[in-house]
Design a protein around this motif. Structure first.
Motif, PDB file in Angstrom:
ATOM      1  N   PRO A   1      67.538  89.192 -65.627  1.00 45.53           N
ATOM      2  CA  PRO A   1      68.022  88.825 -66.960  1.00 45.53           C
ATOM      3  C   PRO A   1      69.079  89.785 -67.488  1.00 45.53           C
ATOM      4  CG  PRO A   1      65.817  89.759 -67.078  1.00 45.53           C
ATOM      5  CD  PRO A   1      66.144  89.625 -65.628  1.00 45.53           C
ATOM      6  N   GLU A   2      68.971  91.045 -67.109  1.00 49.42           N
ATOM      7  CA  GLU A   2      69.914  92.073 -67.561  1.00 49.42           C
ATOM      8  C   GLU A   2      70.419  92.800 -66.319  1.00 49.42           C
ATOM      9  OE1 GLU A   2      70.715  92.524 -70.635  1.00 49.42           O
ATOM     10  OE2 GLU A   2      69.114  91.545 -71.768  1.00 49.42           O
ATOM     11  N   PRO A   3      71.338  92.157 -65.566  1.00 54.87           N
ATOM     12  CA  PRO A   3      71.686  92.719 -64.256  1.00 54.87           C
ATOM     13  C   PRO A   3      72.148  94.176 -64.319  1.00 54.87           C
ATOM     14  CG  PRO A   3      72.705  90.573 -64.568  1.00 54.87           C
ATOM     15  CD  PRO A   3      72.040  90.907 -65.848  1.00 54.87           C
ATOM     16  N   ALA A   4      72.977  94.518 -65.297  1.00 58.01           N
ATOM     17  CA  ALA A   4      73.488  95.900 -65.338  1.00 58.01           C
ATOM     18  C   ALA A   4      72.341  96.887 -65.548  1.00 58.01           C
ATOM     19  CB  ALA A   4      74.540  96.042 -66.439  1.00 58.01           C
ATOM     20  N   GLN A   5      71.496  96.604 -66.518  1.00 58.60           N
ATOM     21  CA  GLN A   5      70.361  97.500 -66.782  1.00 58.60           C
ATOM     22  C   GLN A   5      69.393  97.535 -65.606  1.00 58.60           C
ATOM     23  OE1 GLN A   5      69.965  95.965 -71.155  1.00 58.60           O
ATOM     24  NE2 GLN A   5      68.077  96.984 -70.561  1.00 58.60           N
ATOM     25  N   ASN A   6      69.160  96.366 -65.017  1.00 59.39           N
ATOM     26  CA  ASN A   6      68.177  96.293 -63.935  1.00 59.39           C
ATOM     27  C   ASN A   6      68.692  96.997 -62.671  1.00 59.39           C
ATOM     28  OD1 ASN A   6      67.512  92.884 -64.991  1.00 59.39           O
ATOM     29  ND2 ASN A   6      66.708  94.785 -65.824  1.00 59.39           N
ATOM     30  N   LEU A   7      69.998  96.867 -62.397  1.00 54.27           N
ATOM     31  CA  LEU A   7      70.566  97.594 -61.261  1.00 54.27           C
ATOM     32  C   LEU A   7      70.552  99.098 -61.525  1.00 54.27           C
ATOM     33  CD1 LEU A   7      73.516  95.204 -60.392  1.00 54.27           C
ATOM     34  CD2 LEU A   7      71.582  95.750 -58.898  1.00 54.27           C
ATOM     35  N   ARG A   8      70.669  99.474 -62.790  1.00 60.38           N
ATOM     36  CA  ARG A   8      70.598 100.896 -63.150  1.00 60.38           C
ATOM     37  C   ARG A   8      69.186 101.442 -62.918  1.00 60.38           C
ATOM     38  NH1 ARG A   8      73.231 104.825 -64.929  1.00 60.38           N
ATOM     39  NH2 ARG A   8      75.184 103.698 -65.093  1.00 60.38           N
TER      40      ARG A   8
ATOM     41  N   ASP B   1      61.837  86.010 -70.058  1.00 63.06           N
ATOM     42  CA  ASP B   1      62.540  85.888 -68.774  1.00 63.06           C
ATOM     43  C   ASP B   1      61.575  86.082 -67.615  1.00 63.06           C
ATOM     44  OD1 ASP B   1      65.235  85.493 -69.656  1.00 63.06           O
ATOM     45  OD2 ASP B   1      65.238  87.575 -70.318  1.00 63.06           O
ATOM     46  N   ALA B   2      60.714  87.084 -67.734  1.00 68.48           N
ATOM     47  CA  ALA B   2      59.764  87.362 -66.661  1.00 68.48           C
ATOM     48  C   ALA B   2      58.783  86.202 -66.514  1.00 68.48           C
ATOM     49  CB  ALA B   2      59.033  88.669 -66.932  1.00 68.48           C
ATOM     50  N   THR B   3      58.368  85.641 -67.628  1.00 65.12           N
ATOM     51  CA  THR B   3      57.442  84.500 -67.576  1.00 65.12           C
ATOM     52  C   THR B   3      58.102  83.316 -66.866  1.00 65.12           C
ATOM     53  OG1 THR B   3      56.454  85.228 -69.635  1.00 65.12           O
ATOM     54  CG2 THR B   3      56.017  82.959 -68.993  1.00 65.12           C
ATOM     55  N   ARG B   4      59.373  83.069 -67.182  1.00 70.01           N
ATOM     56  CA  ARG B   4      60.094  81.957 -66.539  1.00 70.01           C
ATOM     57  C   ARG B   4      60.200  82.180 -65.024  1.00 70.01           C
ATOM     58  NH1 ARG B   4      62.893  81.292 -71.323  1.00 70.01           N
ATOM     59  NH2 ARG B   4      64.274  83.039 -70.939  1.00 70.01           N
TER      60      ARG B   4
ATOM     61  N   VAL C   1      61.154  94.815 -61.742  1.00 73.05           N
ATOM     62  CA  VAL C   1      62.144  95.811 -61.329  1.00 73.05           C
ATOM     63  C   VAL C   1      62.906  96.381 -62.530  1.00 73.05           C
ATOM     64  CG1 VAL C   1      62.402  94.778 -59.042  1.00 73.05           C
ATOM     65  CG2 VAL C   1      64.044  94.198 -60.837  1.00 73.05           C
ATOM     66  N   ALA C   2      62.731  95.777 -63.692  1.00 74.94           N
ATOM     67  CA  ALA C   2      63.342  96.333 -64.910  1.00 74.94           C
ATOM     68  C   ALA C   2      62.660  97.629 -65.339  1.00 74.94           C
ATOM     69  CB  ALA C   2      63.249  95.313 -66.051  1.00 74.94           C
ATOM     70  N   ARG C   3      61.409  97.817 -64.906  1.00 78.26           N
ATOM     71  CA  ARG C   3      60.644  99.026 -65.280  1.00 78.26           C
ATOM     72  C   ARG C   3      59.739  99.381 -64.112  1.00 78.26           C
ATOM     73  NH1 ARG C   3      60.342  95.755 -69.342  1.00 78.26           N
ATOM     74  NH2 ARG C   3      58.355  94.939 -68.577  1.00 78.26           N
ATOM     75  N   LEU C   4      60.285 100.114 -63.186  1.00 79.18           N
ATOM     76  CA  LEU C   4      59.521 100.407 -61.975  1.00 79.18           C
ATOM     77  C   LEU C   4      58.578 101.588 -62.199  1.00 79.18           C
ATOM     78  CD1 LEU C   4      62.409  99.909 -59.428  1.00 79.18           C
ATOM     79  CD2 LEU C   4      60.280  98.599 -59.471  1.00 79.18           C
ATOM     80  N   PRO C   5      57.355 101.477 -61.709  1.00 87.70           N
ATOM     81  CA  PRO C   5      56.406 102.579 -61.866  1.00 87.70           C
ATOM     82  C   PRO C   5      56.630 103.647 -60.793  1.00 87.70           C
ATOM     83  CG  PRO C   5      55.348 100.758 -60.745  1.00 87.70           C
ATOM     84  CD  PRO C   5      56.764 100.313 -61.030  1.00 87.70           C
ATOM     85  N   LEU C   6      57.876 104.107 -60.696  1.00 89.54           N
ATOM     86  CA  LEU C   6      58.250 105.054 -59.637  1.00 89.54           C
ATOM     87  C   LEU C   6      59.039 106.206 -60.247  1.00 89.54           C
ATOM     88  CD1 LEU C   6      59.564 102.482 -56.986  1.00 89.54           C
ATOM     89  CD2 LEU C   6      57.321 103.602 -57.031  1.00 89.54           C
TER      90      LEU C   6
END
Ligand SMILES: C[S@@+](CC[C@H](N)C(=O)[O-])C[C@H]1O[C@@H](n2cnc3c(N)ncnc32)[C@H](O)[C@@H]1O
Length: 202
Positions: A124-131, A7-10, A101-106
């Motif tokens: 790609p995973e809106p619920a997880q990514n918004l979390r 997904d990130a590559t796309r 934003v799926a894995r922020l270094p923060l």
């Protein structure tokens, strides 16, 4: 960045092809970004992330809102968009991070607010990514999901139908946010803008 998902590559391929002329395609959006940033109620010294910052169009109004004592971060996974941000001098307004934003270094709870323009439909995973966005914001902090054009006008521009399962339709977005650590506090879907605001649940 480490190994990227398909997904990130796309996403990266899609936006790499558009990075060079991104700003010149939409030269009149500045005031709409400034108005959306104003809805985040930032103060001098606030700490804010522009998630999926692209060429950094929101970074100048974000810096203006938080002042020199504040923190402005812009995260994006497409290097070509970040390079365009640097060419436009937007790295003077915020620190640019090449990050998903799926894995922020923060660290958890360190930000007062997140701004995301044109982002959510690419997740790609809106619920997880918004979390993950909720994770980095303190309880009571704010999220603005913005687009400088409303859903119907965008669909028409892209030559597609607006369908009820659209993620940004209010009946979908409200529970999506609620299940991801956010409580939606306002929703506007007009010809000239889309803006949903949410507060980080405690
Ligand atoms: C429609 S563009 C909007 C760019 C900018 N926010 C603006 O309003 O001009 C979407 C941006 O989100 C980035 N993006 C999409 N998914 C992402 C993710 N998972 N993590 C970080 N950036 C992402 C893309 O690389 C692209 O730059």
């Amino acid at each position: 960045m480490e190994h990227m998902s398909d997904d990130a590559t796309r996403v990266q391929e899609f936006f790499s092809a558009r990075a060079a002329d991104w700003d010149s395609r939409f030269p009149d959006d500045g005031p709409a970004y400034a108005a959306a940033v104003a809805a985040l109620d930032l103060r001098p010294g606030s700490r804010v992330l522009d998630a999926g910052c692209g060429t950094g169009r929101a970074l100048p109004p974000l810096r203006a809102a938080v002042g020199a004592s504040g923190v402005v971060l812009g995260a994006d996974l497409t290097p070509a968009m970040l390079e365009a941000a640097v060419r436009a001098g937007r790295d003077h307004d915020g620190q640019l991070l090449r990050a998903d934003v799926a894995r922020l270094p923060l660290r958890t709870g360190t930000l007062d607010a997140v701004f995301g323009a044109g982002l959510i439909s690419h997740l790609p995973e809106p619920a997880q990514n918004l979390r993950e966005l909720a994770r980095v914001v303190r309880p009571g902090g704010l999220l603005a999901l913005f687009h400088p054009i409303g859903r119907a006008a965008l669909a028409a521009r892209q030559g597609r139908q607006l369908t009820p399962d659209d993620l940004r339709a209010e009946p979908r977005l409200r529970p999506l946010l609620a299940g991801s650590g956010w409580r939606m506090t306002s929703y506007a879907d007009e010809d000239a803008r889309f803006l949903a605001l949410a507060v980080r649940a405690s």
